[in-house]
Design a protein around this motif. Sequence first.
Motif, PDB file in Angstrom:
ATOM      1  N   ALA A 192      10.907  10.959   2.711  1.00 32.44           N
ATOM      2  CA  ALA A 192      10.149  11.032   3.971  1.00 32.44           C
ATOM      3  C   ALA A 192       9.238   9.807   4.116  1.00 32.44           C
ATOM      4  O   ALA A 192       9.152   9.194   5.187  1.00 32.44           O
ATOM      5  N   LYS A 193       8.590   9.459   2.992  1.00 31.76           N
ATOM      6  CA  LYS A 193       7.659   8.328   3.015  1.00 31.76           C
ATOM      7  C   LYS A 193       8.412   7.015   3.260  1.00 31.76           C
ATOM      8  O   LYS A 193       7.913   6.120   3.962  1.00 31.76           O
ATOM      9  N   ILE A 194       9.597   6.927   2.691  1.00 33.69           N
ATOM     10  CA  ILE A 194      10.401   5.714   2.900  1.00 33.69           C
ATOM     11  C   ILE A 194      10.742   5.556   4.388  1.00 33.69           C
ATOM     12  O   ILE A 194      10.687   4.455   4.938  1.00 33.69           O
ATOM     13  N   LYS A 235       0.819  -1.217   0.000  1.00 31.55           N
ATOM     14  CA  LYS A 235       0.000   0.000   0.000  1.00 31.55           C
ATOM     15  C   LYS A 235       0.852   1.267   0.000  1.00 31.55           C
ATOM     16  O   LYS A 235       0.348   2.352  -0.289  1.00 31.55           O
ATOM     17  N   TRP A 236       2.113   1.126   0.381  1.00 33.39           N
ATOM     18  CA  TRP A 236       2.970   2.324   0.411  1.00 33.39           C
ATOM     19  C   TRP A 236       3.194   2.898  -0.980  1.00 33.39           C
ATOM     20  O   TRP A 236       3.577   4.040  -1.127  1.00 33.39           O
ATOM     21  N   VAL A 281      13.297  -0.496  -2.548  1.00 37.04           N
ATOM     22  CA  VAL A 281      12.502   0.333  -3.455  1.00 37.04           C
ATOM     23  C   VAL A 281      12.739  -0.161  -4.876  1.00 37.04           C
ATOM     24  O   VAL A 281      13.761  -0.776  -5.171  1.00 37.04           O
ATOM     25  N   GLU A 282      11.761   0.095  -5.730  1.00 34.03           N
ATOM     26  CA  GLU A 282      11.968  -0.088  -7.161  1.00 34.03           C
ATOM     27  C   GLU A 282      12.260   1.297  -7.696  1.00 34.03           C
ATOM     28  O   GLU A 282      11.344   2.054  -8.028  1.00 34.03           O
ATOM     29  N   VAL A 283      13.541   1.645  -7.702  1.00 38.59           N
ATOM     30  CA  VAL A 283      13.906   3.025  -8.043  1.00 38.59           C
ATOM     31  C   VAL A 283      13.928   3.186  -9.560  1.00 38.59           C
ATOM     32  O   VAL A 283      14.402   2.312 -10.288  1.00 38.59           O
ATOM     33  N   ASP A 284      13.355   4.297 -10.001  1.00 37.19           N
ATOM     34  CA  ASP A 284      13.236   4.547 -11.430  1.00 37.19           C
ATOM     35  C   ASP A 284      14.579   4.967 -12.022  1.00 37.19           C
ATOM     36  O   ASP A 284      15.284   5.794 -11.447  1.00 37.19           O
ATOM     37  N   ILE A 285      14.909   4.371 -13.167  1.00 36.74           N
ATOM     38  CA  ILE A 285      16.097   4.815 -13.915  1.00 36.74           C
ATOM     39  C   ILE A 285      15.604   5.849 -14.919  1.00 36.74           C
ATOM     40  O   ILE A 285      14.907   5.516 -15.876  1.00 36.74           O
ATOM     41  N   ASP A 302       8.613  -0.831  -3.095  1.00 37.00           N
ATOM     42  CA  ASP A 302       7.643   0.130  -3.612  1.00 37.00           C
ATOM     43  C   ASP A 302       8.321   1.134  -4.531  1.00 37.00           C
ATOM     44  O   ASP A 302       9.537   1.301  -4.511  1.00 37.00           O
ATOM     45  N   HIS A 303       7.477   1.784  -5.351  1.00 38.19           N
ATOM     46  CA  HIS A 303       8.010   2.686  -6.385  1.00 38.19           C
ATOM     47  C   HIS A 303       8.650   3.946  -5.801  1.00 38.19           C
ATOM     48  O   HIS A 303       8.322   4.367  -4.687  1.00 38.19           O
ATOM     49  N   SER A 304       9.515   4.560  -6.593  1.00 35.19           N
ATOM     50  CA  SER A 304      10.117   5.854  -6.257  1.00 35.19           C
ATOM     51  C   SER A 304       9.240   6.976  -6.841  1.00 35.19           C
ATOM     52  O   SER A 304       8.332   6.710  -7.620  1.00 35.19           O
TER      53      SER A 304
END
Length: 575
Positions: A389-391, A348-349, A415-419, A375-377
């Motif tokens: 902050a959310k992380i 849910k995050w 996290v699934e950090v966006d490239i 979770d997504h970035s």
Amino acid sequence: MINLDIARIFDEIADILEVKGDNPFRVRAYRRAARTIETLTQDLKVIAERGGVDELKKIPGIGEGIARKIVEIVQTGDCKKHRELTRELPPGLLEMLAIPRVGPKTIAKVHDELGVSSIAELEAAAKQHKLRGISGLGAKVEENILKGIEQYRRYRGRKLLSEALPRAESILEELKKRDAVERITIAGSLRRMRETIGDIDILVVSKRPKEVMDAFTSLEGVEDVVAKGDTKSSIVLKGMDVDLRVVDAGSFGAAVHYFTGSKHHNIRIRELGVKRGLKINEYGVFRVDTGEKVGGENERDVFRCVGLAYIPPELREDRGEVEAAQENRIPELIELKDIKGDLHVHTKWSDGKNSVEEMASTAIALGYEYVAVADHSPAVGIAGGMDEAKIKKRQVEIDSVNEQFEGEIRVLSSVEVDIKSDFSLDLPDDTLKELDVVVAAVHSKFTQDKATMTKRIETAMENEHVDIIAHPTGRILGKREPYEVDMERLMEVAKDTGTIMELNSFPDRLDLNDIHCRMAKDHGVPIAISTDAHDAMQMRDVIRYGVATARRGWLEARDVVNTRGMEELLNLLKG
DNA sequence: GCCGTTTTCGGCCCGACTGTTTTCAGTCG
């Protein structure tokens, strides 16, 4: 990689030669070369430049003629023979090969006699009853061609494994209720677990085949009975072709082997049989001289009779498995039970449906040791991406869940950090270094050219915090083509930087695919089989498709990081 | 076009079903 382009050229040559009525064995030679090239884990350009025709000829199915054409294509980007052949036929002609029950001979006839050179023209000719004037074609053929065209338009393309498999399983359930059915099993590409399925193949053992056929052709939802015979029937059921074959118990093994395929694998096996004086068909293995049956009850008989170790269905694509079985090099393929955790799920995050706690308890139910919530970035705004902050807030919850389930499961913060398209990552290094696992992925600007996209992912791999590259080609089966990327180069960089490549188990992704998995293995790059689940049920349900694809890619448990226990896994990550 | 513990030439996997055919061609897997 130029391989797929070259394979396509040879396939087209085969198509044209077939319609022209050329030597069928020559056609087969081109097709076999195309299949081999498609699945090669090395770039043909590299091989051709290094060793020329001589080295190319070492590849099975590639001889003098095809090797020369490969060199020609690599050097000039073109193939003279292909160019000349395409000029001989109108462009629309080959499209007709995709229509069910329309083959090269029919196409040649309607083209020669009526000048038909496209699907639309074929349809018009059939409707005007012009086909029945041609010898060998009659009213029934006209009708079947129109049906075929309709089917081609309505159900063009193949179904996802995840759609075909449950449907086949429910047909099995239904037929099992009949007394006449002694034994029933799935065969065909579904048993080989291909990512897409053209039709469902089912094999039944019965002493009363007629009853089975009647039950089969009157299943609920049958739209058409294409064929119905004593031992074989074909139906269209809710848009899918379903074939059923009945044999007796003594032939079961030979039949399930025959019916599982692939066609090219079967040809190789029967060729081996011929060399040993054996005839292999769906009824068994027979000595040619005496006609004596020497095997057929069990599938293993077939392999044993031609001197091979058992080959699991997922490997039967004529991609070197026959040679491997001769040399006793068949890998111990990974199994579902080897999986000890999931390294890519959402909560849910960001855009997931379940809480960290719910995902954790599902992971426990699956017998896992760990689960990474990735979770997504922020850049993936539509998915509710997390800022720093959310992380931090989420970490509090992860800590508390870990406390709650201590000794049962470890939730890894990820996290699934966006490239991003400018090669940068969507979160600063200071944030990434606090996480247990960093998964990085491309989610935008899929149209960048190959060199740029490759560099973009390479740059992410070079980041000291990035552990895993998720869905590395970005494809969505049936919806989005993979972006252009130099996969061989990525494998080299992954190896050099200690980066793990993901096999995303979502049935419309399966990304890396089977061939890429094998490439990774050849390069010594470890794989993470992850679900990318957005809810708890998905985490449970889709992993089997990832494992199946890994098996098709020849992967063993040791090639996959999430078969390791918690401590061993942490050692494999960069941090 | 490929390939060789039967061969560098002459083979090349095997069978079911359909439709248009009086014995078989075409398609499929």
